[in-house]
Design a protein around this motif. Structure first.
Motif, mmCIF file in Angstrom:
data_model
loop_
_atom_site.group_PDB
_atom_site.id
_atom_site.type_symbol
_atom_site.label_atom_id
_atom_site.label_comp_id
_atom_site.label_asym_id
_atom_site.label_seq_id
_atom_site.Cartn_x
_atom_site.Cartn_y
_atom_site.Cartn_z
ATOM 1 N N MET A 1 0.793 -1.308 0.096
ATOM 2 C CA MET A 1 -0.068 0.105 -0.139
ATOM 3 C C MET A 1 0.940 1.183 0.049
ATOM 4 S SD MET A 1 -2.576 -1.502 -0.137
ATOM 5 C CE MET A 1 -4.245 -0.622 -0.178
ATOM 6 N N MET A 2 1.418 1.801 -1.068
ATOM 7 C CA MET A 2 2.111 2.880 -1.241
ATOM 8 C C MET A 2 1.562 4.068 -1.333
ATOM 9 S SD MET A 2 5.278 2.285 -1.556
ATOM 10 C CE MET A 2 6.249 3.184 -2.276
ATOM 11 N N ASP A 3 1.845 5.074 -0.420
ATOM 12 C CA ASP A 3 1.223 6.351 -0.448
ATOM 13 C C ASP A 3 2.566 7.175 -0.364
ATOM 14 O OD1 ASP A 3 -0.440 8.552 -0.497
ATOM 15 O OD2 ASP A 3 -0.511 8.593 1.417
ATOM 16 N N THR A 4 2.943 7.802 -1.465
ATOM 17 C CA THR A 4 4.338 8.528 -1.454
ATOM 18 C C THR A 4 4.213 9.973 -1.220
ATOM 19 O OG1 THR A 4 4.256 9.034 -3.764
ATOM 20 C CG2 THR A 4 5.214 6.659 -3.274
ATOM 21 N N ILE A 5 5.331 10.513 -1.354
ATOM 22 C CA ILE A 5 5.369 12.116 -1.122
ATOM 23 C C ILE A 5 4.712 12.667 -2.276
ATOM 24 C CG2 ILE A 5 7.746 12.345 -1.665
ATOM 25 C CD1 ILE A 5 7.887 14.079 0.728
ATOM 26 N N GLN A 6 4.908 11.931 -3.576
ATOM 27 C CA GLN A 6 4.366 12.618 -4.590
ATOM 28 C C GLN A 6 2.850 12.568 -4.709
ATOM 29 O OE1 GLN A 6 7.012 10.649 -4.860
ATOM 30 N NE2 GLN A 6 8.322 11.533 -6.047
ATOM 31 N N HIS A 7 2.169 11.660 -4.118
ATOM 32 C CA HIS A 7 0.758 11.368 -3.746
ATOM 33 C C HIS A 7 0.293 12.394 -3.081
ATOM 34 C CE1 HIS A 7 1.624 6.973 -5.130
ATOM 35 N NE2 HIS A 7 0.699 7.475 -5.951
ATOM 36 N N ARG A 8 1.064 12.688 -1.818
ATOM 37 C CA ARG A 8 0.742 13.574 -1.068
ATOM 38 C C ARG A 8 0.576 15.018 -1.679
ATOM 39 N NH1 ARG A 8 3.008 9.890 2.534
ATOM 40 N NH2 ARG A 8 4.976 11.072 2.655
ATOM 41 N N GLY A 9 1.602 15.272 -2.551
ATOM 42 C CA GLY A 9 1.542 16.467 -3.216
ATOM 43 C C GLY A 9 0.307 16.725 -4.072
ATOM 44 N N LEU A 10 0.126 15.640 -4.876
ATOM 45 C CA LEU A 10 -0.726 15.719 -5.620
ATOM 46 C C LEU A 10 -2.121 16.016 -5.098
ATOM 47 C CD1 LEU A 10 -0.017 13.008 -8.289
ATOM 48 C CD2 LEU A 10 0.050 15.578 -8.758
ATOM 49 N N ARG A 11 -2.429 15.374 -3.800
ATOM 50 C CA ARG A 11 -3.577 15.620 -3.077
ATOM 51 C C ARG A 11 -3.630 17.053 -2.489
ATOM 52 N NH1 ARG A 11 -2.722 10.514 -0.838
ATOM 53 N NH2 ARG A 11 -2.008 11.015 1.184
ATOM 54 N N LYS A 12 -2.728 17.570 -2.153
ATOM 55 C CA LYS A 12 -2.775 18.932 -1.728
ATOM 56 C C LYS A 12 -3.038 19.974 -2.784
ATOM 57 C CE LYS A 12 0.051 21.824 1.266
ATOM 58 N NZ LYS A 12 1.321 22.126 1.992
ATOM 59 N N ARG A 13 -2.496 19.633 -4.047
ATOM 60 C CA ARG A 13 -3.064 20.348 -5.198
ATOM 61 C C ARG A 13 -4.345 20.167 -5.603
ATOM 62 N NH1 ARG A 13 1.414 19.516 -9.700
ATOM 63 N NH2 ARG A 13 -0.584 19.760 -11.039
ATOM 64 N N LEU A 14 -5.038 19.064 -5.373
ATOM 65 C CA LEU A 14 -6.316 18.776 -5.685
ATOM 66 C C LEU A 14 -7.158 19.465 -4.612
ATOM 67 C CD1 LEU A 14 -9.013 16.970 -6.736
ATOM 68 C CD2 LEU A 14 -8.454 15.316 -5.187
ATOM 69 N N VAL A 15 -6.927 19.511 -3.208
ATOM 70 C CA VAL A 15 -7.586 20.236 -2.191
ATOM 71 C C VAL A 15 -7.550 21.775 -2.517
ATOM 72 C CG1 VAL A 15 -7.604 20.809 0.010
ATOM 73 C CG2 VAL A 15 -7.612 18.324 -0.516
ATOM 74 N N GLN A 16 -6.398 22.101 -2.963
ATOM 75 C CA GLN A 16 -6.479 23.564 -3.321
ATOM 76 C C GLN A 16 -7.303 23.891 -4.632
ATOM 77 O OE1 GLN A 16 -2.163 23.909 -4.323
ATOM 78 N NE2 GLN A 16 -1.514 24.362 -2.015
ATOM 79 N N HIS A 17 -7.291 23.000 -5.522
ATOM 80 C CA HIS A 17 -8.246 23.259 -6.686
ATOM 81 C C HIS A 17 -9.674 23.100 -6.161
ATOM 82 C CE1 HIS A 17 -10.452 21.820 -10.312
ATOM 83 N NE2 HIS A 17 -11.069 21.127 -9.555
ATOM 84 N N LEU A 18 -10.103 22.326 -5.313
ATOM 85 C CA LEU A 18 -11.491 22.287 -4.836
ATOM 86 C C LEU A 18 -11.976 23.501 -3.949
ATOM 87 C CD1 LEU A 18 -11.323 18.379 -3.590
ATOM 88 C CD2 LEU A 18 -12.593 19.400 -5.578
ATOM 89 N N ALA A 19 -10.793 24.039 -3.120
ATOM 90 C CA ALA A 19 -11.214 25.262 -2.314
ATOM 91 C C ALA A 19 -11.333 26.477 -3.181
ATOM 92 C CB ALA A 19 -10.150 25.429 -1.509
ATOM 93 N N GLN A 20 -10.819 26.317 -4.448
ATOM 94 C CA GLN A 20 -11.222 27.283 -5.413
ATOM 95 C C GLN A 20 -12.466 27.385 -6.072
ATOM 96 O OE1 GLN A 20 -7.534 27.426 -7.885
ATOM 97 N NE2 GLN A 20 -6.440 28.365 -6.350
ATOM 98 N N ARG A 21 -12.944 26.170 -6.316
ATOM 99 C CA ARG A 21 -13.758 25.711 -6.987
ATOM 100 C C ARG A 21 -15.089 25.890 -6.229
ATOM 101 N NH1 ARG A 21 -15.156 21.112 -10.806
ATOM 102 N NH2 ARG A 21 -16.908 22.584 -11.024
ATOM 103 N N GLY A 22 -15.084 25.785 -4.776
ATOM 104 C CA GLY A 22 -16.462 25.692 -4.086
ATOM 105 C C GLY A 22 -16.222 26.371 -2.768
ATOM 106 N N LYS A 23 -17.303 26.306 -2.006
ATOM 107 C CA LYS A 23 -17.371 26.634 -0.273
ATOM 108 C C LYS A 23 -17.547 25.425 0.368
ATOM 109 C CE LYS A 23 -18.896 30.188 2.318
ATOM 110 N NZ LYS A 23 -18.058 29.918 3.585
ATOM 111 N N PHE A 24 -16.509 24.729 0.573
ATOM 112 C CA PHE A 24 -16.513 23.147 1.373
ATOM 113 C C PHE A 24 -15.977 23.355 2.807
ATOM 114 C CE2 PHE A 24 -15.596 22.087 -3.280
ATOM 115 C CZ PHE A 24 -16.858 21.979 -3.721
ATOM 116 N N ASP A 25 -16.741 22.690 3.628
ATOM 117 C CA ASP A 25 -16.316 22.373 5.078
ATOM 118 C C ASP A 25 -14.793 22.227 5.107
ATOM 119 O OD1 ASP A 25 -15.873 21.750 7.592
ATOM 120 O OD2 ASP A 25 -17.641 20.512 7.567
#
Ligand code: SAH
Length: 212
Positions: A1-25
């Motif tokens: 079950m690999m979760d690398t630093i790259q995956h974590r970086g991509l997740r951070k970018r996804l969350v930034q994208h979501l925060a720009q697109r909508g008003k989420f908790d």
């Protein structure tokens, strides 16, 4: 079950994208930041896991788009220890997000291979919802009432059984419509009354009857 630093970086970018697109908790965005979405989809799609799109997961079904997960989970207003029913386990990704938020989760799926796969991956990741291979239209009368009910497939209409299984003050989030697009509804139970709000249009696979 690999979760690398790259995956974590991509997740951070996804969350930034979501925060720009909508008003989420923010608690929902934190949960999305922690769940390794790439482990819930076939490895050939792995490199797309942190794009804001839906993907096939087998049995003609899809893992919901991150935007949709953020929107539905925000509408659900989950707090730790709440008894939550999810209909449409699918890949198990939305289930993991609900578990990260501290939900006491019960999740239902009508396709056996999806139910089994989701169970395997969630247990490997130390998420422990209760899994039901059953038709979600019926809910789980023996466990009801639920504080929250989340339907992740398009319902042609609101199943009465689910309304009846909401606790007083409970919330049902459900996309309703039989066309290509559905209206996202949030229904709040106040005693014998149900208050309904509309929260935009989305596109889901259909909520069907019985098991496969
Ligand atoms: N929450 C899922 C979304 C999967 S798509 C995820 O994060 O991956 C919706 C799922 O609902 C599909 O897996 C489909 O098989 C399931 N489904 C549709 N109708 C259902 C029903 N009546 N009972 C239980 N599951 C149902």
């Amino acid at each position: 079950m690999m979760d690398t630093i790259q995956h974590r970086g991509l997740r951070k970018r996804l969350v930034q994208h979501l925060a720009q697109r909508g008003k989420f908790d923010p608690r929902v965005l934190d949960a999305i930041l922690r769940v390794p979405r790439h482990l819930f989809i076939e490895s050939s799609f792995g490199r797309f896991a942190y794009q804001d799109t839906a993907f096939p997961i087998g049995c003609g079904q899809t893992i919901s788009q991150p935007y949709t997960v953020a929107a539905q989970t925000t509408l659900l207003e989950v707090a730790p220890k709440m008894k939550v029913l999810e209909i449409g386990t699918g890949s198990g990704y939305q289930s993991a997000v609900l578990c990260e938020m501290g939900a006491n989760l019960f999740t239902m799926e009508r396709h056996l291979p999806l139910h089994e796969n989701a169970k395997k991956i969630l247990e490997q990741l130390s998420y422990h919802p209760r899994f039901y291979y059953a038709d979600g239209n019926i809910g789980i009368p023996t466990i009801a009432p639920f504080d929250r009910i989340l339907v992740t497939a398009a319902a042609p209409s609101i199943p009465d059984q689910l309304l009846n299984q909401l606790s007083d003050g409970g919330i049902l989030v459900i996309p309703v419509g039989s066309g290509k697009e559905q209206e996202m509804l949030r229904i709040r139970r106040c005693g014998d009354k149900f208050q309904m709000e509309k929260h935009g249009t989305f596109s889901f696979v259909p909520m069907l009857r019985g098991r496969e």
